[in-house]
Design a protein around this motif. Sequence first.
Motif, PDB file in Angstrom:
ATOM      1  N   VAL A   1       0.952  -1.171   0.056  1.00  0.00           N
ATOM      2  CA  VAL A   1       0.319  -0.010  -0.058  1.00  0.00           C
ATOM      3  C   VAL A   1       0.767   1.140   0.074  1.00  0.00           C
ATOM      4  O   VAL A   1       0.719   2.188  -0.683  1.00  0.00           O
ATOM      5  CB  VAL A   1      -1.091  -0.119   1.285  1.00  0.00           C
ATOM      6  N   VAL A   2       1.789   1.181   0.858  1.00  0.00           N
ATOM      7  CA  VAL A   2       2.658   2.489   0.947  1.00  0.00           C
ATOM      8  C   VAL A   2       3.553   2.697  -0.436  1.00  0.00           C
ATOM      9  O   VAL A   2       3.333   3.624  -1.050  1.00  0.00           O
ATOM     10  CB  VAL A   2       3.669   2.400   2.141  1.00  0.00           C
TER      11      VAL A   2
ATOM     12  N   MET B   1       2.554   1.781  -3.332  1.00  0.00           N
ATOM     13  CA  MET B   1       1.833   2.167  -4.354  1.00  0.00           C
ATOM     14  C   MET B   1       1.373   3.745  -4.242  1.00  0.00           C
ATOM     15  O   MET B   1       1.457   4.371  -5.203  1.00  0.00           O
ATOM     16  CB  MET B   1       0.280   1.406  -4.258  1.00  0.00           C
ATOM     17  N   TRP B   2       1.217   3.875  -2.884  1.00  0.00           N
ATOM     18  CA  TRP B   2       0.962   5.374  -2.594  1.00  0.00           C
ATOM     19  C   TRP B   2       2.271   6.367  -3.229  1.00  0.00           C
ATOM     20  O   TRP B   2       1.956   7.213  -3.903  1.00  0.00           O
ATOM     21  CB  TRP B   2       0.891   5.635  -1.217  1.00  0.00           C
TER      22      TRP B   2
END
Lengths: 672, 305, 314
Positions: free
Chosen positions: C149-150, C152-153
């Motif tokens: 998630v990180v 991707m962000w």
Amino acid sequence: MSNLVETKNLVTTFPYDGKKRIRAVDGVSLNLKQGEIVGLVGESGSGKSVTVMSILQLILPPGKISGEVNIEGIKGNILDYGMFSDEVRSTRGGKIGMIFQEPMTSLNPILTVGYQIQENIMTHLGLKESEAKQKAIEMMKRVGIANAEQRFEQYPMQFSGGMRQRIMIAMVLAAKPDVLIADEATTALDVTTQAQILELIRDLAKKENVTVVIVTHNLGLIARYADRIYVMYSGHIVESGEKFEMFERPAHPYTRGLLNAVPRLDDDKTRRLVPIEGLPPNPANMPPYCKFFDRCLYREDRCKERMCELEPISENHFVRCCLSVEELDKKRDQIEGQFKSAPVKTISGEVCLEVRDLKMHFPVYRGIMKKHVGDVHAVDGVSFKVYTGETLGIVGESGCGKSTLAKCIMRATKPTAGEIIYKGTDMALLKDRALKPFRSKITMIFQDPFSSLDPRQTAGSIVGEPLKINKITKTREEYNDRVDELFRLVGLDPEYRSRLPREFSGGQRQRLGIARALASSPDVIICDEPVSALDVSIQAQIINLLEELQAKLQITYLFIAHDLSVVKHISDRIIVMYLGTVVEESPAELLYSNPQHPYTKALLSAVPISDPKVDAQRERIKLIGEIPSVMARSAGCPFCERCQYASERCRTEKPKLKDCGNGQLVACFLYD
Amino acid sequence: MNMNKITPSSDADVLKRAKRREQKKRDIRRFFRVMFSRKIVVVGAAGTLFFVLVAIFAPLIATHDPNYIQNGKNLLDPSAQFLFGTDMYGRDLFSRIVYGTRVSLLTGVLSTLLATLIGTFLGMLAAYLGGVVDMVLMRICEMMRAIPQLVISMTLIAAFGGSMMSMVIILCFGGIWNSLRMMRASALSVMSNDYVLAAKLSGEPMLKILYKHILPNSVSPIIVSASQSVGFTILMESGLSFLGVGIKVPTASWGSIINEARVYLITNPLYALIPCACLAVLIISLNLLGDGIRDALDPTLRGES
Amino acid sequence: MTRYLLNRLGQTILIMILVSFLTFFLVSIMPRDPVYALYGSTIDQEQYEIGYKELNLDKPIIQRYFIWANKALHGDFGISYKYSTPVTKVISDKIGVTLYLSIFSMIISMPIGILLGIITAVKRGKWQDTVLTLLANITASIPSFVIAVVLMWVFVIKLKLLPTSGFTLPWVDFGKSMKQGVLPLVCLSLVGIAGTCRQTRSSMLEAIRQDYVRTARSKGLKEGFIIYKHVMRNGLVPIITLIGGSLGNLIAGSAFIENVFGIPGMGNLLVNSVNNVDIPVMQASVMLTALVVSVAYLVTDFLYVAVDPRISLR
């Protein structure tokens, strides 16, 4: 003759508890001359191994080495070069080779032994690979490895312990070093193998004019093999000199003490060992005066005034003691006059324990379907009697089945066949429940003082455990009194009851083990190598304790050990075992003076006596080969393959124990 | 040997007990000193303590009911009223994360505890009984090794549902086998010591030997492995929740919050990143603490030579 | 040696039989009626009876197991409840994707992890060790979906360097495949690298402590050569055993990555089958995962025998 290697004031320290440093080696100065065999002797913690490792700078950080090491051919102090510098590396292996204690772990398991020898040759002699290989094979042949060409490609695990030490010797000598250091190289081996290896080292060294350093705790080995001796204590050299001089006129109280503490094969029945009481000083808390002071029988107040230095008392004989030799000798008569003789014990004619034709076979399975492919005959038809109050020694090398025999008699395992008769009852095949009454009557003392005491139980509850289990004491008070009594019996302060095992020294732990064995007032105690894990000075304490207890309490001992000198010292009668069978049974005195079986003779001759003059006069029998694998047994006499007298009959028929007078029994066709 | 002093027993007893207590105190102090000898462990312990406190005092710390939906106030940015903003339904994110700490720690600690207890028991049984029991248990262990724990847990959730209770049991089921193997190995090695043989030979019944000798001497490796698997179990729980097969909504779990939030990564990045950070910090802290416990209990396992 | 390998093969088969037991019985207690699941909940009583018989539900459970196992052996795992197509077909589309990701990331992470592990072990106590070990410990602690998630962000949303999601096999469109594959592979590999690094370090340190290293030093060999010839080989042998376990972890771990990056793989399929209680797919997935992991363990053991003479000599 100039010195090949010389150390001056060598000091090796290790960090301890944060900022403090302890001195494992505390100012050692020694020298090695070409072609001599030097013995470096000391008990555990004396710093003897660290000394030789420091010379080669094999001490890794955080350990620190300081002082001076001069090596012939290298300019200046070699310690000034880094531990990985070219000079130091060419010295290691090239000038000074080293053989270590553990033959099982000192060779790399996933490289062939051939490569490991070759590697050393290529590093130091600069030979090409093919030449190095030839040289390696040649070396393997010289150290007595048959089929060297094939075995070159084999891995360490395909060799026995003795063979691996031979590989190590081949490896070290292949690079043509000036000095060979054997750091307890034979300690882990059987006596007969030990003799083979040390003789090999000595013969090769004399032939090639290589200097040998034998680092050991065993005075006998030094007496037999060394030319010159250094005695170490707590990081100091306390005495050094020529072998004969040192054994004849030991000067330092510690050397004198050691010689009085070791049992000897030629001991008189009445000789009582004189242990060195107490323990070496804690390295973290060294006194600023003589380190032996606390344990010294010769000490005087002035010893505490300063740290004395190693000083010559005659040519080539140096001693580190505040007292002069004359003073020491004067005191000796007075001190040795107080030595007691062994306690007198009474042996009754009553048979206490009898073992008849005991067999313990372990089945061997192979494959997925666990097919039964054969048996290991660990104990193969052993019979003997033990009389109340006597000590029966059982001696033999590894694989002879002595420990399995002990486990069977203790009924830790159920024997395959045979009888174990204690006071008229055969307990060989009894079930656990039926065994219970016998558990308190036959107890055991174990070899390892560390693994035999539960680290989480207090000393008191370890000793008291059998009391509780067998419900011997009725009340809490009675229990406490009995535990206190047991502590006092083995020479421990009952104050220590609430301590944990780790707060005791090795010797004290063994005392606890003895107290536990005594708790249920047994008739028989089986001592399985009870002193082999202990230092010489402590060993003597334990042996004396066992002798005193026997005289006081009329206990019967079955004393199992591999050390013939110890067994001979403590036993009344001795059984010699080889590959699961008894080859000879004899009164202790006669076993030494008149051994019968060829194996017994070879075994005795392999054990050195710590007096070089006596030892030099003994008959030497060299034993060929090694103990065969447990799976490969001949149908005939188990010893026939290594026996120089073996005939056709020996190979096909198994000899039985026969009486040949004087209470000696022997299993050999020579006496038919 | 002139140590045979005789001392009056009643006074000595009191003295002895005092000495033992003193010794115990010293042992405990030593334990903590070794444990915190590396500064990074202190950080781990502080982090763990922080989250434990948050979990305990969640009702006091939370500013809102974690499940109360504020109509029309969804996906708000952080403000004084909603410290971390609000989630997709308009619930207070801060309060949900605070309560999520409870879920993570509770499932992690509880299921590890349970798994360790059962695994220890079965491991001792396998070592002690040997034979068929040992063989069967070891085969089961090997089987469980072949199926990744995530996969088996998902399947079990399909069968038993995703309540907090069943989650604990399912995670516990996955963790048993490791501690079983551990305990079996440890028990076997303890059993090879002569003091066990000595107890056996003095006629001590086997059950008592297990309880008195084998268990106490295996405690250290068990505690070490348990302390190190708490973090892993929490990771497992949040992972399952993240995949949407974990603890059922509306219970707040960090994993499921991240799962909801990643759709809004463009507009509300903090919505996902805050629980991500919490999870990472908690697990790192737990593992660092576990390393410290390992250092103190089992110096031979330490990474340094 | 052959005996040892045969033994291991037999063990693997036994394990697979056990796994099949477990999956079959576990799944059979699930709260879902297979007849309705397969034919829809609108069928009448008569149709239900027919379906009931067709699925052998009238037979005892043991017999059903053998029927199922027999079919499974022939590659027939029944029909998916959700997709109404044979399970084999549903899975064969997905398994390739997952295996591609897992094996690719293993190829990336093993050498890097081992290399870093060796560095930390050789430089133990120095700053390289401290930094790398701490990084490895932290990476191994963070859940892979958090990393995903990180990342991707950062890379997709903030820097807009990479596409959000999707998956293409490299032989279909190489450029696109690489672009889409970078983040998933990095996420999967990071965890693998951290784990391998830690294991390698401890295994190397164990080897450095051994007596034969002291022997090698006493022979005056160069320190680098000692590390290479004596420490590394002994230290790396145990690492081989990790391959089996780490493949299992990667397959399981790819469930998260597939989920985050929208990759149509086994992990996603399994999650969907759990959410839809798609029993046949679940059974097949578990069996297949176990098979892949077991085979990996088996291969590992064979490799081990090839590298370590101690085992073949036993």
